[in-house]
Design an enzyme around this catalytic site. Structure first.
Site, PDB file in Angstrom:
ATOM      1  N   ASP A 148       0.823  -1.212   0.000  1.00 21.60           N
ATOM      2  CA  ASP A 148       0.000   0.000   0.000  1.00 21.60           C
ATOM      3  C   ASP A 148       0.863   1.271   0.000  1.00 21.60           C
ATOM      4  OD1 ASP A 148      -2.406   1.375   0.053  1.00 21.60           O
ATOM      5  OD2 ASP A 148      -3.188   0.340   1.808  1.00 21.60           O
ATOM      6  N   GLY A 183      -3.252   4.688  -8.170  1.00 26.85           N
ATOM      7  CA  GLY A 183      -3.209   5.370  -9.464  1.00 26.85           C
ATOM      8  C   GLY A 183      -2.649   6.772  -9.407  1.00 26.85           C
ATOM      9  N   ASP A 203     -10.124   3.597  -3.198  1.00 29.96           N
ATOM     10  CA  ASP A 203     -10.869   2.407  -2.768  1.00 29.96           C
ATOM     11  C   ASP A 203     -12.264   2.316  -3.368  1.00 29.96           C
ATOM     12  OD1 ASP A 203      -8.645   2.024  -1.320  1.00 29.96           O
ATOM     13  OD2 ASP A 203      -9.613   2.029   0.644  1.00 29.96           O
TER      14      ASP A 203
HETATM   15  C1  GLA Z   1      -5.945   1.442   1.571  1.00 29.49           C
HETATM   16  C2  GLA Z   1      -6.127   0.438   0.435  1.00 29.49           C
HETATM   17  C3  GLA Z   1      -7.246  -0.530   0.777  1.00 29.49           C
HETATM   18  C4  GLA Z   1      -6.921  -1.240   2.082  1.00 29.49           C
HETATM   19  C5  GLA Z   1      -6.667  -0.223   3.187  1.00 29.49           C
HETATM   20  C6  GLA Z   1      -6.122  -0.876   4.447  1.00 29.49           C
HETATM   21  O1  GLA Z   1      -7.062   2.273   1.678  1.00 29.49           O
HETATM   22  O2  GLA Z   1      -6.387   1.086  -0.766  1.00 29.49           O
HETATM   23  O3  GLA Z   1      -7.451  -1.471  -0.256  1.00 29.49           O
HETATM   24  O4  GLA Z   1      -5.786  -2.055   1.876  1.00 29.49           O
HETATM   25  O5  GLA Z   1      -5.733   0.761   2.779  1.00 29.49           O
HETATM   26  O6  GLA Z   1      -5.879   0.037   5.466  1.00 29.49           O
END
Ligand code: GLA
Length: 400
Positions: A148, A183, A203
């Site tokens: 991440d 992205g 997300d």
């Molecule tokens: C980000 C990612 C998610 C998830 C959360 C976890 O928002 O984009 O897919 O992995 O972190 O904290």
């Protein structure tokens, strides 16, 4: 030569030759991830139950393979050696035992971490510990790493992901590397050499077409995501995929919307990572998720990402060239009412300039197979006719 110099040259050569692991994710990865339904509320029993469900419900048989624990699997602090530690309350037997359990079912095991100092939920990130963490994952026999982008300050995204790629390579165990930087830094331009898939957006959330703000960031529904990133198809292919995020099938949209979501992820050659509670899904959700004919469109070995053919009159028509000169076409009814849809094959030559694929159905006759209802619909000499409910989909495969 001095031993230290030999070691230095060896390490240097490892880095110069560092590449991602080849031969992985030749088709879009399929699996399950804990985040969409459980957030950080995950534990050993849940994950074992999910693994059992893969077998019992036929999900493994349909092609799902990876079980990925997202944020929240760790303790808040590293141990005295600087190693990550599985949360002893949530995962009392530790990660290696869990990995063994998942492997014993013929499945693969994935974990989450972050390129920043902390993960998005505030657990220890990998920044400055990349090689140490990669070694630990290898010792646990991890097969997939979602990585991440929270708490990264001003670091360069491509370099940060390359560091982790090289660390995984040096640790020696083949790992699918899932880039998750939303992205922001256009990973579709550099991700192919670095990872096997990259998130293209922020997300996902369980709605058809919406954007929900959370202060500094927002989450997006199915069609919001599609429309945001419909133009990056050229960067997808075997071993390197645009990731439209974990699916929300079974998480509250209507059955029709779930079907369309699943079909669109398949047309887009997106990874098919389930995000629902597999222990409690309806029969309808399951039948959407294990529709092997739709999955075969996603898993087609050419790995061409489909694209919008037209979207007139509230009908989204997408096409995807497939192996053996076949094509998939999906028809999603975006209106609030059912439609009697008619498609005249002869008036719609198909062309994909990027991949040099063309089909004129005035010159050839193809057979038509309905993948949603599992039936043959004759051939392209007659018009396709279908009643499509609001937000529902028909998807067909045409071929000789
Ligand atoms: C980000 C990612 C998610 C998830 C959360 C976890 O928002 O984009 O897919 O992995 O972190 O904290």
């Amino acid at each position: 030569m001095n031993k230290k110099i030999v070691l230095f040259l060896f390490l240097l050569s490892l880095n110069i030759n560092a590449q991602k692991f080849d031969g992985l994710a030749e088709t879009p990865p399929m699996g399950w991830n804990s985040w969409n339904t459980f957030g950080t509320d995950i534990n050993e029993k849940l994950v074992k139950d999910i693994a059992d469900q893969f077998i019992e419900l036929g999900l493994k048989d349909a092609g799902y393979e990876y079980i990925v624990l997202d944020d929240g699997w760790m303790s808040k602090e590293r141990d005295v050696n600087g190693d990550l530690v599985a949360d002893p309350i949530k995962f009392p037997s530790g990660m290696k035992v869990l990995a063994d359990y998942i492997h014993s079912k013929g499945l693969k095991f994935g974990l989450y971490n972050c390129a920043g100092s902390k993960t998005c939920a505030g657990y220890p990130g990998s920044r400055g510990h990349e090689y140490q963490d990669a070694k630990l994952y290898a010792s646990w026999e991890v097969d997939y790493l979602k990585y991440d982008w929270c708490n990264t300050g001003k670091i360069n995204a491509e370099s940060a992901y390359i560091t982790m790629r090289d660390a995984l390579k040096a640790a020696g165990r083949p790992v699918v590397f899932s880039i998750c930087e939303w992205g922001d830094n256009e990973p579709w331009k550099w991700g192919k050499e670095v990872g096997h898939l990259w998130r293209a957006t922020g997300d996902i959330i369980n709605c058809w077409d919406c954007e929900i703000g959370h202060g500094s960031w927002s989450s997006s529904g199915v069609w919001t995501i599609i429309n945001m990133r419909k133009d990056i198809r050229e960067s997808a292919g075997p071993g390197h995929w645009n990731d439209f995020d974990m699916m929300e099938v079974g998480n509250g949209m209507t059955a029709a919307e779930d079907r369309s979501h699943f079909v669109m992820w398949s047309m887009l050659a997106s990874p098919l990572i389930m995000g629902n509670d597999l222990r409690e899904m309806s029969k309808e959700t399951l039948s959407t998720l294990i529709n092997k004919e739709v999955i075969s469109v996603n898993q087609d070995k050419l790995g061409i990402q489909g694209f919008r053919f037209s979207n007139e009159n509230k009908m989204e028509i997408w096409i995807k060239p497939l192996d053996n000169n076949q094509w998939a076409l999906s028809f999603v009814n975006m209106s609030d009412d059912a439609v009697d849809f008619v498609f005249d094959w002869q008036k719609h030559p198909l062309s994909d300039d990027v991949n040099g694929r063309y089909l004129d159905l005035n010159k050839e006759v193809y057979e038509v197979r309905d993948l949603t209802h599992h039936q043959n619909l004759g051939d392209t000499s007659k018009k396709l006719k279908a009643k499509i409910a609001s937000h529902d989909v028909v998807v067909v495969r045409i071929g000789k």
